[in-house]
Design an enzyme around this catalytic site. Structure first.
Site, PDB file in Angstrom:
ATOM      1  N   SER A  27       0.901  -1.188   0.201  1.00 39.12           N
ATOM      2  CA  SER A  27      -0.104  -0.042   0.127  1.00 39.12           C
ATOM      3  C   SER A  27       0.954   1.311   0.124  1.00 39.12           C
ATOM      4  CB  SER A  27      -0.862  -0.138   1.254  1.00 39.12           C
ATOM      5  OG  SER A  27      -0.190  -0.127   2.436  1.00 39.12           O
ATOM      6  N   ASN A 114      -2.116  -2.830  13.278  1.00 42.33           N
ATOM      7  CA  ASN A 114      -3.475  -2.462  12.998  1.00 42.33           C
ATOM      8  C   ASN A 114      -3.698  -1.398  13.831  1.00 42.33           C
ATOM      9  OD1 ASN A 114      -3.204  -5.016  11.830  1.00 42.33           O
ATOM     10  ND2 ASN A 114      -4.180  -6.258  13.275  1.00 42.33           N
ATOM     11  N   THR A 159     -41.084  26.826  -8.646  1.00 46.54           N
ATOM     12  CA  THR A 159     -41.343  25.316  -8.271  1.00 46.54           C
ATOM     13  C   THR A 159     -41.583  24.535  -9.478  1.00 46.54           C
ATOM     14  OG1 THR A 159     -43.767  25.712  -8.355  1.00 46.54           O
ATOM     15  CG2 THR A 159     -42.560  26.113  -6.108  1.00 46.54           C
ATOM     16  N   HIS A 160     -41.175  23.357  -9.653  1.00 45.44           N
ATOM     17  CA  HIS A 160     -41.046  22.633 -10.980  1.00 45.44           C
ATOM     18  C   HIS A 160     -40.519  23.338 -11.970  1.00 45.44           C
ATOM     19  CE1 HIS A 160     -44.579  20.374  -9.156  1.00 45.44           C
ATOM     20  NE2 HIS A 160     -44.861  21.622  -8.597  1.00 45.44           N
ATOM     21  N   SER A 281     -14.466  27.656 -25.875  1.00 43.25           N
ATOM     22  CA  SER A 281     -14.442  26.533 -26.612  1.00 43.25           C
ATOM     23  C   SER A 281     -13.580  26.639 -27.899  1.00 43.25           C
ATOM     24  CB  SER A 281     -15.809  26.324 -27.169  1.00 43.25           C
ATOM     25  OG  SER A 281     -15.946  25.679 -28.766  1.00 43.25           O
ATOM     26  N   LYS A 287     -18.335  31.270 -27.371  1.00 38.99           N
ATOM     27  CA  LYS A 287     -18.582  30.332 -26.150  1.00 38.99           C
ATOM     28  C   LYS A 287     -17.810  30.756 -24.833  1.00 38.99           C
ATOM     29  CE  LYS A 287     -20.814  27.219 -25.386  1.00 38.99           C
ATOM     30  NZ  LYS A 287     -20.967  25.740 -25.866  1.00 38.99           N
ATOM     31  N   GLU A 294     -19.712  23.280 -13.370  1.00 39.71           N
ATOM     32  CA  GLU A 294     -20.122  22.012 -14.180  1.00 39.71           C
ATOM     33  C   GLU A 294     -19.223  20.872 -13.398  1.00 39.71           C
ATOM     34  OE1 GLU A 294     -20.612  22.011 -18.769  1.00 39.71           O
ATOM     35  OE2 GLU A 294     -19.607  23.727 -18.258  1.00 39.71           O
ATOM     36  N   TYR A 321      -9.421  -6.831  12.809  1.00 49.77           N
ATOM     37  CA  TYR A 321      -8.598  -6.228  11.557  1.00 49.77           C
ATOM     38  C   TYR A 321      -8.576  -7.382  10.648  1.00 49.77           C
ATOM     39  CZ  TYR A 321      -5.337  -4.428   8.303  1.00 49.77           C
ATOM     40  OH  TYR A 321      -4.844  -3.977   7.076  1.00 49.77           O
ATOM     41  N   LYS A 329      -8.380   3.548   2.080  1.00 48.12           N
ATOM     42  CA  LYS A 329      -7.354   4.691   2.037  1.00 48.12           C
ATOM     43  C   LYS A 329      -7.592   5.548   0.738  1.00 48.12           C
ATOM     44  CE  LYS A 329      -4.236   3.010   5.139  1.00 48.12           C
ATOM     45  NZ  LYS A 329      -5.133   1.637   4.867  1.00 48.12           N
TER      46      LYS A 329
HETATM   47  N1  ARG Z   1      -1.214  -1.293   5.258  1.00 51.28           N
HETATM   48  C1  ARG Z   1      -2.089  -1.677   6.320  1.00 51.28           C
HETATM   49  C2  ARG Z   1      -3.363  -1.237   6.184  1.00 51.28           C
HETATM   50  O1  ARG Z   1      -3.414  -0.242   5.246  1.00 51.28           O
HETATM   51  C3  ARG Z   1      -1.434  -1.666   7.712  1.00 51.28           C
HETATM   52  C4  ARG Z   1      -2.108  -2.717   8.696  1.00 51.28           C
HETATM   53  C5  ARG Z   1      -1.684  -4.024   8.203  1.00 51.28           C
HETATM   54  N2  ARG Z   1      -1.791  -5.086   9.214  1.00 51.28           N
HETATM   55  C6  ARG Z   1      -1.865  -6.369   8.880  1.00 51.28           C
HETATM   56  N3  ARG Z   1      -1.788  -7.220  10.016  1.00 51.28           N
HETATM   57  N4  ARG Z   1      -1.179  -6.844   7.556  1.00 51.28           N
HETATM   58  O2  ARG Z   1      -4.401  -1.539   6.638  1.00 51.28           O
END
Ligand code: ARG
Length: 467
Positions: A27, A114, A159-160, A281, A287, A294, A321, A329
């Protein structure tokens, strides 16, 4: 580290991770965004461990110094992020050990990734909420001032999407502002539940070291430690709540955008947006496109998508977890960025809206917008409302045939429909008379709009004092 792998958890493994799996499970490409919060959390954790005697002061100081140097390396863009090291947490910890040696390996005592990652995201989101609140306040303030300036400007109310009754432009803007006031409340309410500390939950069950979670919570500015370790590492409600705040806010900004787009069209022509918020444009030289509203309207969709993604991410996870949570994320980061950008765009743009008052007035005079006022006039002269409704309906039908607004008819013409109508009818058939008559709290009369703007200003300033 084990012989077979270069992973920090490699001890029980007999072969290296598959190259694809390594990339698939990593990650660090996106969670490096949590680096600052990760370091802040680690400094607090090490400080707490020293206070309870698990680390010596020298060890704690070496760790903190090393982490501060790493923070500076990251700030300068010199830090080498490594995918084999999986995530932001292990990248920073590995670098710490590079720098300070064996003491670096003690940082993770009494902690797990975790509770670490859950803490980092909460710190991150709390920081971002505070930045978002600043932009939201700036937008609310700009909107309130524009509303106050335009307290007497008359436009058709719909309205509408059909002309209904005249309203003041200031009243319309304060309707937008009410939406934002509720969004502001939701943001602050969400912040309360973000601001609870998972750290100390460790992997899931707590830790055998004599930690003091109140110390860490205080060092990190959390209101309290999370109550239950299993819940602490697995809860992502706060991210869902934020994204739901974001979805509702974007829904509001999208509605405002839709009106801005309509109003800038040649068909409505109610407002002008300064050129700096528009683009042209490549083929049609005439334009001027309202791209900013938008795009805000368009970006609403992705934020709804992130809310759905997070709700679905959580829906069947057993305690505690699970690696699924790593998927929290990207949606959260993008929701944060989108909210920030859209609020900034609006906070810059709204005060620059230029109403075309004459066009608004002409539009308000079309579509028989004072028909209800004529009915109310007849009721005040003793006609039952249903009969008044019928009389005005006939007057409107006549006006449609003759292409005349009610206010353009002569007294003789109006008297065909009811001889109760007298010269004084023309006061109520004017736009000014119509809006001024709606003179109660929440009504569109200019003095009510000014009073409402003042109340809104006061409400914002109370919240600002608490920032
Ligand atoms: N990169 C992990 C996450 O975003 C961190 C926690 C990982 N914990 C694990 N037991 N593999 O959740």
């Amino acid at each position: 580290m084990s012989q077979a792998t270069n992973q920090s958890w490699g001890g029980r493994f007999s072969e290296p991770t598959d190259a694809f799996v390594e990339r698939f499970t990593a990650s660090v490409t996106f969670d490096q965004r949590l680096a600052r919060q990760d370091i802040r959390g680690s400094v607090a954790h090490a400080t707490m461990l020293a206070r309870v005697g698990v680390l010596s002061d020298e060890e704690r100081n070496a760790i903190v110094e090393g982490l501060n140097e790493i923070a500076a390396e990251i700030e300068r863009g010199e830090f080498q992020w490594s995918v084999p090291l999986e995530d932001v947490h292990m990248n920073i910890e590995a670098r710490l050990t590079d720098k300070i040696g064996i003491t670096g390996k003690k940082l993770h005592t009494g902690r797990s990734r975790n509770d670490q990652v859950a803490t980092d995201i909460r710190l991150f989101l709390r920081d971002e909420i505070d930045v978002i609140e600043v932009e939201l306040v700036r937008l609310r303030e700009g909107m309130i001032e524009l509303a106050d300036r335009e307290a007497e400007t008359i436009m058709p109310g719909f309205t509408h999407l059909q002309t209904a009754q005249p309203v003041t432009f200031g009243h319309h803007l304060l309707a937008w502002q009410e939406m934002l006031a509720r969004d502001h409340e939701r943001l602050l309410d969400c912040r309360k539940r973000v601001n609870v500390m998972p750290l100390g939950a460790a992997a899931l069950a707590g830790t055998t070291y004599p930690i003091d979670r109140h110390i860490t919570a205080e060092l990190l500015g959390f209101s309290r430690p999370a109550e239950n370790s299993l819940d602490a590492v697995s809860d992502r409600d706060f991210a869902i709540e934020f994204t739901s705040f974001a979805s509702i806010l974007l829904m509001h900004l999208s509605r405002m955008s839709e009106e801005l787009v309509l109003w800038t069209s040649a068909q409505f022509d109610f407002i002008d947006l300064p050129d700096r918020f528009c683009t042209g444009s490549s083929i049609m030289p005439q334009k001027k496109n309202p791209d900013v509203p938008e795009l805000v309207r368009g970006k609403t969709g992705r934020v709804y998508g992130h809310l759905m993604a997070l709700l679905t991410l959580m829906k069947s996870q057993p305690l505690a977890y699970n690696k699924d949570n790593q998927e929290d994320k990207e949606p959260l980061f993008d929701a944060v960025d989108t909210v920030r950008d859209c609020l900034k765009a609006f906070a810059d743009m709204v005060p620059a809206i230029e109403p075309k008052k004459a066009n608004m007035e002409v539009a308000a005079l079309k579509g028989f917008s004072t028909a209800t006022d004529l009915a109310d006039y007849l009721v005040r002269k003793g006609v039952a409302f249903r009969d008044a409704h019928e009389i005005v309906g006939q007057s409107v039908a006549f006006g449609l045939r003759e292409e005349k607004d009610l206010s353009e008819m002569s007294l003789t013409e109006l008297k065909q429909f009811s001889d109760i109508i007298e010269e004084d009818v023309f006061e109520v058939l004017t736009l000014e008379g119509s809006v001024a008559a709606r003179n109660h709290i929440g009504g569109t009369a200019p003095n009510q709009v000014r009073a409402a703007a003042q109340r809104a200003r006061d409400a914002v300033s109370v919240l600002k004092d608490a920032m």
